[in-house]
Design an enzyme around this catalytic site. Structure first.
Site, PDB file in Angstrom:
ATOM      1  N   ARG A 106       3.490 -14.955  15.968  1.00 35.22           N
ATOM      2  CA  ARG A 106       3.416 -13.587  15.454  1.00 35.22           C
ATOM      3  C   ARG A 106       4.481 -12.686  16.071  1.00 35.22           C
ATOM      4  NH1 ARG A 106      -3.008 -11.967  15.634  1.00 35.22           N
ATOM      5  NH2 ARG A 106      -3.806 -13.599  14.252  1.00 35.22           N
ATOM      6  N   ASP A 125      -0.116  -7.328  16.499  1.00 36.88           N
ATOM      7  CA  ASP A 125       1.071  -8.170  16.380  1.00 36.88           C
ATOM      8  C   ASP A 125       1.207  -8.834  15.011  1.00 36.88           C
ATOM      9  OD1 ASP A 125      -0.947 -10.014  16.592  1.00 36.88           O
ATOM     10  OD2 ASP A 125      -0.233 -10.955  18.438  1.00 36.88           O
ATOM     11  N   ASP A 126       0.263  -8.584  14.099  1.00 34.27           N
ATOM     12  CA  ASP A 126       0.431  -9.060  12.723  1.00 34.27           C
ATOM     13  C   ASP A 126       0.720  -7.897  11.773  1.00 34.27           C
ATOM     14  OD1 ASP A 126      -2.065  -7.901  12.756  1.00 34.27           O
ATOM     15  OD2 ASP A 126      -3.103  -9.556  11.763  1.00 34.27           O
ATOM     16  N   ASP A 160     -11.417  -0.591  18.530  1.00 32.91           N
ATOM     17  CA  ASP A 160     -11.075   0.421  17.531  1.00 32.91           C
ATOM     18  C   ASP A 160     -12.288   1.271  17.158  1.00 32.91           C
ATOM     19  OD1 ASP A 160     -12.280  -1.740  16.269  1.00 32.91           O
ATOM     20  OD2 ASP A 160     -10.833  -1.886  14.632  1.00 32.91           O
ATOM     21  N   HIS A 178      -4.738  -6.577   7.293  1.00 34.39           N
ATOM     22  CA  HIS A 178      -4.921  -7.887   6.677  1.00 34.39           C
ATOM     23  C   HIS A 178      -6.236  -7.973   5.904  1.00 34.39           C
ATOM     24  CE1 HIS A 178      -7.172  -8.092  10.447  1.00 34.39           C
ATOM     25  NE2 HIS A 178      -7.906  -9.026   9.880  1.00 34.39           N
TER      26      HIS A 178
END
Length: 292
Positions: free
Chosen positions: A43, A116-117, A205, A229
């Site tokens: 990633r 990181d994606d 989060d 995603h």
């Protein structure tokens, strides 16, 4: 008292001191990326090959493993948090506390977190942030649920109280203004964020949303240009106008959930089999970085 330049209030301006206002705003962004050692060669390589090249100077990567190569590529901006390398609530809240604590030690006007994606379009991030004065309370992001989260508020036990609140999904990215982050300080530093996340039994989060909406009364301001995603990314047709993009694979069909860039190939070095479409996206947004 925190002082901010006049540029943050000049909402009709397009330039400040001869440069686009979004560039001046980006100079005051602390951009934080959460990663893990097991993703440094997968990633993170895609991030460093693409959008990192155009990211704010204060872009930092928070991980759980030392890595000389990545540290060199990021000019020493790789932070080993010493957090666990799994995806547990404890690991996630540990890294988020490290990110927020590092931001609070800086002098930047904005804290923006990404994973990181994520592909981050820094130019659009700067344009959107320029609409919001950083000396006011702003919690910017995008939800991934259709209704506010309702939980038993364990922070007031043994009293029985249920609370409802929205939270910005970390997988799409979110931003906090300096004014709001300073008010959050008592629940961030010296292990307090991890303690709070453990108390409410929810991940990082969600804990940020709890502090902002429940404890401080600052509601999430939804910004549709953030994407995770968890969304059907094929519906994104103009990556130029978005802040963040991502990718995933559908478990049931094995189909790739990516931004569709039909007919666009990347000549960016390192692209190889561009399954995530990060390289094609980057060449669309930054053609000067690619050989054509």
């Amino acid at each position: 008292m925190i002082m901010f330049p006049v540029l943050l209030f000049c909402l009709g301006c397009t330039e400040v001191r001869g440069q686009p206002i979004f560039e001046d705003v980006l100079n005051n962004v602390f951009l934080s990326v959460k990663t893990s050692g097991k993703f440094h060669r997968t990633r993170l390589t895609k991030v460093l090959d693409t959008w990192y090249k155009n990211s704010p100077a204060d872009t930092w990567f928070f991980t759980d493993q030392d890595d000389v190569e990545v540290s060199s590529r990021t000019n020493g901006h790789l932070v080993n948090t010493q957090c666990p390398d799994d995806h547990s609530r404890r690991s996630l809240s540990c890294k988020m506390e490290a990110e927020l604590s590092a931001y609070l030690r800086s002098d930047k006007h904005w804290f923006c977190h990404f994973d990181d994606d994520n592909y981050v379009n820094a130019k659009m991030l700067g344009k959107v942030l320029s609409k919001y004065p950083a000396n006011q309370d702003w919690y910017l992001g995008k939800v991934s649920i259709s209704h506010p989260l309702e939980i038993l508020d364990r922070m007031v036990l043994p009293k029985s109280r249920k609370v409802k609140f929205w939270f910005a999904t970390g997988g799409a990215g979110f931003c906090l203004s300096r004014a709001l982050a300073e008010r959050m300080r008592p629940w961030i530093l010296d292990g307090q964020f991890q303690k709070l996340a453990d108390n409410i039994r929810l991940p990082d989060d969600v804990a940020v949303g709890y502090i902002s909406e429940v404890l401080l009364g600052v509601q999430l301001n939804q910004v549709p240009q953030f994407h995770s995603h968890l969304e059907p990314l094929r519906l994104v047709s103009t990556p130029e106008t978005e802040i963040s993009l991502s990718y995933s694979t559908y478990e049931d069909s094995g189909e790739n959930n990516v931004v569709e860039m039909d007919g666009e190939e990347s000549d960016l070095v390192g692209a190889g089999n561009d399954v995530t479409r990060f390289y094609a996206i980057h060449c669309r947004l930054n053609p000067g970085d690619c050989d054509r």
